[in-house]
Design an enzyme around this catalytic site. Structure first.
Site, mmCIF file in Angstrom:
data_model
loop_
_atom_site.group_PDB
_atom_site.id
_atom_site.type_symbol
_atom_site.label_atom_id
_atom_site.label_comp_id
_atom_site.label_asym_id
_atom_site.label_seq_id
_atom_site.Cartn_x
_atom_site.Cartn_y
_atom_site.Cartn_z
ATOM 1 N N ASP A 104 -4.484 -5.121 -0.608
ATOM 2 C CA ASP A 104 -3.811 -3.934 -1.094
ATOM 3 C C ASP A 104 -2.454 -3.937 -0.388
ATOM 4 O O ASP A 104 -2.311 -4.537 0.679
ATOM 5 C CB ASP A 104 -4.618 -2.692 -0.713
ATOM 6 C CG ASP A 104 -3.836 -1.411 -0.948
ATOM 7 O OD1 ASP A 104 -3.404 -1.177 -2.088
ATOM 8 O OD2 ASP A 104 -3.651 -0.653 0.017
ATOM 9 N N ASP B 226 0.206 -0.957 -0.133
ATOM 10 C CA ASP B 226 0.662 0.258 0.543
ATOM 11 C C ASP B 226 -0.372 0.791 1.527
ATOM 12 O O ASP B 226 -1.505 1.080 1.160
ATOM 13 C CB ASP B 226 0.978 1.330 -0.502
ATOM 14 C CG ASP B 226 1.995 0.826 -1.521
ATOM 15 O OD1 ASP B 226 3.114 0.518 -1.105
ATOM 16 O OD2 ASP B 226 1.654 0.709 -2.710
ATOM 17 N N ASP C 162 -6.992 0.107 2.658
ATOM 18 C CA ASP C 162 -6.835 1.220 3.602
ATOM 19 C C ASP C 162 -7.388 2.527 3.060
ATOM 20 O O ASP C 162 -7.498 3.505 3.800
ATOM 21 C CB ASP C 162 -5.350 1.438 3.929
ATOM 22 C CG ASP C 162 -4.595 2.034 2.759
ATOM 23 O OD1 ASP C 162 -4.103 3.165 2.888
ATOM 24 O OD2 ASP C 162 -4.514 1.388 1.705
#
Length: 230
Positions: free
Chosen positions: A12, A14, A171
């Site tokens: 991922d 961001d 995240d």
């Protein structure tokens, strides 16, 4: 072949590879302010971490009663975000080390993100990560964003890797749920520590509750290595 066998790693972007959330918050705050919503806070922003820009704006239209068309809001927020992203985006140092470690072992890597293709490209180019990540999938290119598995399955397809051989770094809870739905293992590094108790994080193979402060390149690599061998 890499010493990690057939393992492929999907990142991922961001909040995982780069700390772009402050830029997203500021772009969103300015976009909403232009629409007359002037009380958008960081705590408000945290509710949308891990959700694609397009889906976030659709939720905002409903929540704040925005009258501007979705396409207009999307173009506005993306334009503001790109200006901020090009000016400064911080790569987490241990994540950069991890990418370099995998690259040295010829491990196939991809980025699968809820951001627009333009935003992903700008960040990877600006941070020097682009050469390591030739395979990039935006949620804009698939039918459904996270928590649906579409972006990760498309990344695996482009890498020529079986989902079971893929390891996702994430995240946010929607991304961890998407990895699980895709049949992929996951290293979860929660951006918002308070969300670490979200049931989705329990599906991760490795959950680092302390987030980036707990993540190390060597630790992640060592976690991968015995699984590749076995």
């Amino acid at each position: 072949m890499s010493t990690l066998g057939t393992t492929a790693v999907i990142f991922d972007l961001d909040g995982t590879l780069v700390d772009s959330e402050p830029n997203y918050f500021e772009a969103g705050r300015r976009t909403l302010a232009e629409q007359g919503v002037t009380d958008f806070t960081w705590a408000d922003h945290e509710q949308y971490v891990g959700i694609s820009t397009q889906e976030t704006l659709a939720l905002w239209k409903e929540r704040y009663g925005l009258t501007a068309p979705l396409d207009t809001l999307l173009a506005d927020k993306n334009r503001r975000y790109l200006e901020l992203a090009r000016a400064a985006t911080h790569v987490y140092p241990e994540m950069r080390k991890f990418v370099e470690l995998l690259a040295a072992e010829d491990v196939p890597m991809a980025v699968a993100s809820g951001s627009s293709p333009e935003a992903i490209e700008a960040i990877l180019a600006g941070t020097g990560l682009a050469p390591y990540m030739p395979t990039v999938v935006s949620a804009d290119e698939v039918a459904h964003g996270k928590p649906a598995p579409d972006v990760f399955l498309e990344a695996a397809r482009r890498l020529g890797a079986a989902p079971a051989d893929c390891v996702v770094l994430e995240d946010a809870a929607p991304g961890v749920a998407a990895a699980h739905a895709a049949g992929m293992r996951c290293i979860a590094v929660p951006y918002v520590a308070a969300q670490a108790d979200d049931p989705a994080f329990a599906t991760a193979g490795l959950l680092l509750r302390g987030g980036q402060s707990e993540f190390t390149a060597r630790g992640a690599y060592d976690w991968l290595a015995p699984r590749a061998a076995g």
